[in-house]
Scaffold this motif. Sequence first.
Motif, short mmCIF file in Angstrom:
data_model
loop_
_atom_site.label_atom_id
_atom_site.label_comp_id
_atom_site.label_asym_id
_atom_site.label_seq_id
_atom_site.Cartn_x
_atom_site.Cartn_y
_atom_site.Cartn_z
N ILE A 1 0.83 -1.21 0.00
CA ILE A 1 0.00 0.00 0.00
C ILE A 1 0.87 1.26 0.00
CG2 ILE A 1 -1.61 1.36 1.42
CD1 ILE A 1 -2.89 -1.33 2.23
N VAL A 2 1.91 1.27 0.84
CA VAL A 2 2.77 2.45 0.93
C VAL A 2 3.55 2.65 -0.37
CG1 VAL A 2 4.77 3.43 2.12
CG2 VAL A 2 2.91 2.44 3.42
N ILE A 3 4.02 1.56 -0.99
CA ILE A 3 4.74 1.68 -2.27
C ILE A 3 3.81 2.24 -3.34
CG2 ILE A 3 5.77 0.34 -4.14
CD1 ILE A 3 6.99 -1.47 -1.95
N LEU A 4 2.59 1.72 -3.40
CA LEU A 4 1.64 2.25 -4.39
C LEU A 4 1.27 3.69 -4.09
CD1 LEU A 4 -0.71 -0.84 -4.85
CD2 LEU A 4 1.00 0.04 -6.46
N TRP A 5 1.14 4.02 -2.82
CA TRP A 5 0.84 5.39 -2.42
C TRP A 5 1.96 6.33 -2.83
CZ3 TRP A 5 0.56 7.11 3.39
CH2 TRP A 5 -0.01 8.38 3.48
N LEU B 1 4.11 5.78 -5.31
CA LEU B 1 4.18 5.85 -6.77
C LEU B 1 3.08 6.73 -7.36
CD1 LEU B 1 5.01 2.15 -7.68
CD2 LEU B 1 6.54 4.12 -7.78
N PHE B 2 1.88 6.67 -6.80
CA PHE B 2 0.75 7.39 -7.38
C PHE B 2 0.40 8.68 -6.65
CE2 PHE B 2 -0.16 2.94 -8.68
CZ PHE B 2 0.02 3.13 -10.04
N GLY B 3 0.61 8.73 -5.33
CA GLY B 3 0.16 9.89 -4.59
C GLY B 3 1.27 10.81 -4.14
N LYS B 4 2.49 10.33 -4.14
CA LYS B 4 3.66 11.11 -3.72
C LYS B 4 3.50 11.65 -2.30
CE LYS B 4 5.92 11.00 -7.66
NZ LYS B 4 7.14 10.28 -7.82
N SER B 5 2.76 10.95 -1.44
CA SER B 5 2.57 11.43 -0.08
C SER B 5 3.73 11.04 0.86
CB SER B 5 1.24 10.95 0.48
OG SER B 5 0.18 11.55 -0.21
N PRO B 6 4.05 9.74 1.02
CA PRO B 6 5.19 9.45 1.89
C PRO B 6 6.50 9.71 1.17
CG PRO B 6 4.25 7.41 1.07
CD PRO B 6 3.38 8.53 0.57
N THR B 7 7.54 9.99 1.93
CA THR B 7 8.84 10.21 1.30
C THR B 7 9.43 8.87 0.89
OG1 THR B 7 10.06 10.05 3.37
CG2 THR B 7 9.24 12.25 2.74
N PHE B 8 10.45 8.93 0.06
CA PHE B 8 11.12 7.73 -0.41
C PHE B 8 11.73 6.96 0.77
CE2 PHE B 8 14.94 5.57 -2.06
CZ PHE B 8 14.31 4.70 -2.95
N GLU B 9 12.30 7.69 1.72
CA GLU B 9 12.91 7.07 2.88
C GLU B 9 11.88 6.32 3.74
OE1 GLU B 9 13.43 10.29 2.07
OE2 GLU B 9 15.49 10.13 1.31
#
Length: 77
Positions: free
Chosen positions: A17-21, A23-31
């Motif tokens: 879920i976080v990976i898809l979020w 990729l598509f939402g740019k909400s969480p940081t990469f770290e």
Amino acid sequence: MKTRDIIFWILVVVSIIVILWYLFGKSPTFEQTILILIVTIVFGIGTKVAIIGEKINSIEKRFGVLAKDFREHLNKK
């Protein structure tokens, strides 16, 4: 299913879920995304190590019994 299996699958779902979020939402940081993925992987590896440790202990007990049987067999002759 054991609780460790349930926790592992919950972590896998959260990671996806976080990976898809990301990729598509740019909400969480990469770290943050990588951190959740690493936590999931480390928990999975720790679970596997614990399972292997349990199996090794079981095998050691069986070899102990087998060694005792061999000693008894050699003493009877």
